[in-house]
Structure formats: C-alpha cells, structure tokens
Motif scaffolding. Structure first.
Motif, PDB file in Angstrom:
ATOM      1  N   ASP A  97       0.819  -1.095  -0.014  1.00 38.65           N
ATOM      2  CA  ASP A  97       0.103   0.167  -0.106  1.00 38.65           C
ATOM      3  C   ASP A  97       0.938   1.334  -0.015  1.00 38.65           C
ATOM      4  OD1 ASP A  97       0.875  -0.035   2.516  1.00 38.65           O
ATOM      5  OD2 ASP A  97      -0.757   0.118   3.669  1.00 38.65           O
ATOM      6  N   GLY A  98       2.179   1.462  -0.070  1.00 34.53           N
ATOM      7  CA  GLY A  98       3.136   2.094  -0.133  1.00 34.53           C
ATOM      8  C   GLY A  98       3.481   2.923   1.488  1.00 34.53           C
ATOM      9  N   ARG A  99       3.400   2.299   2.164  1.00 30.12           N
ATOM     10  CA  ARG A  99       3.792   2.673   3.577  1.00 30.12           C
ATOM     11  C   ARG A  99       5.163   2.134   3.908  1.00 30.12           C
ATOM     12  NH1 ARG A  99       0.454   0.619   8.216  1.00 30.12           N
ATOM     13  NH2 ARG A  99       0.289  -1.343   6.847  1.00 30.12           N
ATOM     14  N   GLY A 100       6.127   3.129   4.002  1.00 34.37           N
ATOM     15  CA  GLY A 100       7.290   2.775   4.827  1.00 34.37           C
ATOM     16  C   GLY A 100       7.412   2.832   6.153  1.00 34.37           C
ATOM     17  N   GLY A 120      11.198  10.964   3.618  1.00 32.44           N
ATOM     18  CA  GLY A 120      12.778  11.401   3.553  1.00 32.44           C
ATOM     19  C   GLY A 120      13.607  10.363   3.459  1.00 32.44           C
ATOM     20  N   PRO A 121      14.527  10.313   4.694  1.00 28.18           N
ATOM     21  CA  PRO A 121      15.523   9.189   4.508  1.00 28.18           C
ATOM     22  C   PRO A 121      14.985   7.778   5.081  1.00 28.18           C
ATOM     23  CG  PRO A 121      15.925  10.671   6.429  1.00 28.18           C
ATOM     24  CD  PRO A 121      14.820  11.191   5.739  1.00 28.18           C
TER      25      PRO A 121
END
Length: 306
Positions: free
Chosen positions: A207-210, A216-217
């Motif tokens: 789902d695109g969650r990091g 950012g980093p």
C-alpha cells in the motif's frame, strides 16, 4: 540434473567458506587466550546490580540467530519477543537490511555467527537451535520492479523466468550455501549439527507505507514503487501478485528443509498469520514489517516449533 549440480556446488562453497571462517576464528581465539593468560584477573562473586530486579538464571534455552529486520527491528521483533515473552536467551548476528546473499557470501557475517557460537560455548551451554531469517531484502526495494511484467503487456504479472532465476536459483543456492556453512561451523565446535529453523514470510499489503511513513531518509516503501512503475494501481491485483511471489519463495525454502543433507533444518510456514483484510494495519506496520501485535503472533509460532 543441473539443479542437483548447483546444489552440490553450493554445499562445497558453504563448507569452504566455513573452513576459511574457522581458520580466522582460530587465530582470534588464540589471541584472546594469550591476552587472558597475561592478564591478572580477580574473580569476584556476581553482584546484584538492581535490588528491585532479581537476577534469574532460568532459561528455555539459548538460541543463535542470523537474519534480517524480522530479527532486528526497532522496539519490537521476533528475537526480543522470544526472550521477553517465552524465556529464551538469544545471541544475535542479525542485521536489518541484510540479504541472504550477504549472509551466505560475506566473510564478516559468518565470522560474527561463529563468534556467537563460541560465546555460548564458553558459558558451558549448547545452543538449542539456530534461527535463520532472510529473503525479503533480496526481492523487495529497488530490485522488485524487475520481477514484474508491465500490466499492459501480453503476459502481465510476475515474469516467470526472472522469478525462477532469482528465487529458484540465486536464493536457493545462497540458502544452501549458508545452511552448509552454519552446519559445518556447528559440527566443528560441537561435533554434530544444531537444529536450524528457517521461515517464510506472510502475505504483505503493498500500500505504499514505509517505516514510520517512509518519509525522507526513512526506509520504504519497498513494493508500491515497483507496482506503480509497471502500471499496477489496483491494490487487490498487487496483493494477488504478492501471494504468488511469497508462495514461490516458501515452496523453494520448504523444499530444502528436512531433505538431505539438511535433515536438521525445519521450515516454519508463517502464511496466514497476519491479516490482509480490512484490519490489516493493526497487523502490518508497513509493507514488509508487522506491528507489535503482528510480531507477537509470528513469535508464537516460533515458540511452538522450538
């Protein structure tokens, strides 16, 4: 025939890497012995440091771990849960972000693992099991998009020839290599193999969650960019492809465990442990890592097999 030859070669490579590691470690052990022989050591009784925290030496056994972020994750992971919730003692050589190929072919990784074995044996304890975690970083991230055909191509979905090359050849050979090396190191120190537990992964939700949002980093996301690049916008289609990929990986790994020369290796199937339904965010902190609730559920299965 070619697959058997590749496995045989990987076993030879693993044993050679183990021999080189043990040679370096023998030099390090001798250096340590000389230092201790020269030191004037005064042995004192163990003191209780915190009066409100009684010391206990009871343990469910000592585990030695090598792996990736499922073993080395901020605040909560499988290894910390095995210690705190199930009473094991864990010596870990795991590093978040490591690939199976890093673990298999990097001299430093095997040296670190052997050092952990030596430390446990100096305490007069034999490891109950070796835990090995890896594979996610070999296919996720920048490398993920190459596994996919374009959604608008004649053959959408996973590119079978590339997936075969990555999972059934490269990862399989890396796993055979590291399993052979770990087994050889344990045989050298103990005279026999130590049980090894390897695990697959559960089905992720791309789902695109990091990590902590992935801004950012911060690491991640690891899957969504590849899907977006190849034209897959529908989340259910993405999830279906991830199911196919995880099944391929688990099939490969399960095919090694328990088969000669890895009769001492057990495969832990984690598929279906974490929900991918409407409440999936209570189980998955991001695309690749469970929440604390999710890690608790996964660790429960580790404790059961141990």
């Amino acid at each position: 025939m070619a697959k058997r030859q590749n496995i045989s070669k990987a076993i030879v490579v693993g044993k050679a890497l183990a021999a080189a590691t043990l040679k370096r470690r023998a030099q390090a052990i001798e250096k340590r012995r000389r230092v201790l022989a020269k030191a004037k050591l005064k042995v004192e009784p163990t003191k209780r440091v915190l009066a409100k925290a009684p010391v206990t030496h009871a343990s469910m056994g000592v585990l030695i771990a090598e792996g990736d972020s499922w073993f080395d994750y901020p605040f909560h992971d499988i290894l910390s849960d095995l210690e705190d919730s199930y009473g094991f003692d864990v010596e870990s050589a795991a590093h978040r972000g490591d690939t199976v190929e890093d673990m298999a072919y990097s001299d430093g990784q095997l040296d670190d693992f052997s050092r952990r074995v030596e430390k446990v044996l100096r305490m007069g304890v034999e490891p109950r099991a070796i835990l090995l975690s890896g594979g996610g970083n070999d296919v996720a991230g920048d490398e993920f998009a190459i596994l996919l055909n374009y959604a608008t191509s004649s053959y959408p979905g996973l590119n079978d020839s590339i997936v075969t090359g990555v999972i059934d050849q490269r990862l399989r050979e890396a796993y055979v290599t590291i399993l052979s090396a770990i087994t050889a190191i344990c045989k050298h120190h103990l005279g026999h193999p130590v049980p090894i537990v390897v695990h697959g992964y559960d089905y992720p939700v791309p789902d695109g969650r990091g990590f902590a949002g992935g801004w950012g980093p911060l690491p991640g996301p690891w899957l969504e960019p590849g899907f977006r690049r190849k034209g897959y916008s529908e989340i259910n289609r993405r999830k279906q492809i991830c199911v196919e990929l995880i099944d391929r990986f688990d099939t490969m790994l399960a095919g090694l465990a328990g088969k000669p020369p890895f009769g001492h290796v057990r495969f832990l199937n984690l598929r279906g442990t974490l929900s991918t339904g409407s409440t999936y965010k209570t189980w998955w902190a991001n695309e690749l890592h469970p929440t604390q609730k999710g890690f608790d559920a996964v660790t429960k299965k580790f404790a059961a097999i141990l």
